[in-house]
Scaffold this motif. Structure first.
Motif, PDB file in Angstrom:
ATOM      1  N   GLY A  66      30.397   5.469   3.745  1.00  0.00           N
ATOM      2  CA  GLY A  66      30.369   6.041   2.362  1.00  0.00           C
ATOM      3  C   GLY A  66      29.102   6.960   2.380  1.00  0.00           C
ATOM      4  O   GLY A  66      29.469   7.974   1.612  1.00  0.00           O
ATOM      5  N   LEU A  67      28.016   6.633   2.691  1.00  0.00           N
ATOM      6  CA  LEU A  67      26.756   7.560   2.563  1.00  0.00           C
ATOM      7  C   LEU A  67      27.088   8.809   3.422  1.00  0.00           C
ATOM      8  O   LEU A  67      26.747   9.828   3.061  1.00  0.00           O
ATOM      9  N   GLY A  68      27.869   8.620   4.669  1.00  0.00           N
ATOM     10  CA  GLY A  68      27.934   9.742   5.433  1.00  0.00           C
ATOM     11  C   GLY A  68      28.759  10.734   4.652  1.00  0.00           C
ATOM     12  O   GLY A  68      28.664  11.844   4.783  1.00  0.00           O
ATOM     13  N   SER A  69      29.931  10.386   4.153  1.00  0.00           N
ATOM     14  CA  SER A  69      30.746  11.150   3.576  1.00  0.00           C
ATOM     15  C   SER A  69      30.258  11.841   2.463  1.00  0.00           C
ATOM     16  O   SER A  69      30.084  13.021   2.238  1.00  0.00           O
ATOM     17  N   ALA A  70      29.181  11.049   1.591  1.00  0.00           N
ATOM     18  CA  ALA A  70      28.574  11.646   0.396  1.00  0.00           C
ATOM     19  C   ALA A  70      27.650  12.495   1.080  1.00  0.00           C
ATOM     20  O   ALA A  70      27.301  13.541   0.058  1.00  0.00           O
ATOM     21  N   ALA A  71      26.784  12.442   2.177  1.00  0.00           N
ATOM     22  CA  ALA A  71      25.790  13.525   2.675  1.00  0.00           C
ATOM     23  C   ALA A  71      26.556  14.746   3.176  1.00  0.00           C
ATOM     24  O   ALA A  71      25.952  15.738   3.029  1.00  0.00           O
ATOM     25  N   GLY A  72      27.774  14.452   3.894  1.00  0.00           N
ATOM     26  CA  GLY A  72      28.264  15.812   4.455  1.00  0.00           C
ATOM     27  C   GLY A  72      28.922  16.680   3.647  1.00  0.00           C
ATOM     28  O   GLY A  72      28.832  17.883   3.786  1.00  0.00           O
ATOM     29  N   ASP A  73      29.578  16.197   2.536  1.00  0.00           N
ATOM     30  CA  ASP A  73      30.345  17.135   1.851  1.00  0.00           C
ATOM     31  C   ASP A  73      29.484  18.218   1.020  1.00  0.00           C
ATOM     32  O   ASP A  73      29.938  19.408   1.082  1.00  0.00           O
ATOM     33  N   PRO A  74      28.295  17.928   0.298  1.00  0.00           N
ATOM     34  CA  PRO A  74      27.446  19.163  -0.221  1.00  0.00           C
ATOM     35  C   PRO A  74      27.002  20.123   0.738  1.00  0.00           C
ATOM     36  O   PRO A  74      26.444  20.972   0.560  1.00  0.00           O
TER      37      PRO A  74
END
Ligand SMILES: [Zn+2]
Length: 237
Positions: A66-74
């Motif tokens: 979950g954190l990986g996705s939140a970190a990558g998108d922006p």
């Protein structure tokens, strides 16, 4: 056709391939966005209190994904702001810390979320209940035991499947090794259902050993019907 030809023929297509819908000037911005998110991830992982990924439980893996996705998108989506990603981090880590607080307080919650250590071998035999419940692949398990130098189950006092997914094995001392089920393929594959000569045999399903005198026999522990001759090799360290 070379890449140059493509760019001459369809400059807009190549542009779209390389830059998507973004302006060229978005590239340096990506560097800045990535730097910020990189720092946020480092701080986030420190706050989670984890030193490595080897000991992650399934629950923690979900948090990390979950954190990986939140970190990558922006990092590369212009329409995603940095603050929304930071907000996701704050939220997920707060929930994570709250959950670990609960698991520390209550054994029940801990087992629900983290699972529990599973007994695989007890006194040279499979803990057959665990095998039914966990749906473990026997082949895979044998392979892991062989890698640890085990050639037959009678060498093993206890074996557990740890929360990390690793196998822990406690051996009998050489003089206490019993005859047991061979897990070496050339011996394990010699399975019989009808026993001709009286001897000690091991059930291929649960590792139980029985002295069998002629004819077909049913395992007293698991009702299995396939047998191989029990072997008494000691463990080669
Ligand atoms: Zn059995």
């Amino acid at each position: 056709m070379t890449l140059g030809d493509i760019s001459q023929a369809q400059p807009s297509a190549l542009n779209k391939l390389l830059f998507g819908d973004q302006d060229h000037w978005f590239l340096p911005e990506i560097l800045l966005r990535t730097l910020v998110m990189y720092i946020v991830v480092l701080i986030g992982l420190r706050l989670m209190g984890k030193r490595g990924v080897r000991q992650l439980s399934v629950f923690e893996l979900v948090v990390i994904i979950g954190l990986g996705s939140a970190a990558g998108d922006p990092m590369f989506y212009q329409e995603v702001g940095l603050l929304s990603a930071v907000a996701v981090f704050v939220a997920v880590i707060t929930f994570y810390r709250f959950t670990t607080y609960l698991t520390a307080k209550s054994k029940k919650v801990e087992q629900l979320i983290e699972g529990k250590t599973v007994c695989l071998i007890e006194d040279g035999k499979f803990c057959i209940d665990s095998f039914k419940k966990e749906d473990l692949a026997q082949d895979e398990f044998f392979s892991e035991l062989r890698l640890k130098g085990v050639s037959q189950l009678g060498q093993v006092d206890r074996a557990y499947l740890e929360l990390s997914g690793e196998l822990s094995v406690f051996y009998f001392a050489d003089e206490a090794v019993k005859p047991g089920l061979s897990i070496l393929p050339h011996e394990f594959d010699k399975q019989v259902t009808t026993i001709v000569e009286t001897d000690v045999y091991a059930c291929t399903r649960c590792g139980n050993t029985q002295k069998i005198a002629g004819s077909a026999a049913v395992c007293a522990v698991c009702e299995g019907k396939k047998w191989v001759k029990a072997v008494a090799h000691k463990r080669v360290p």
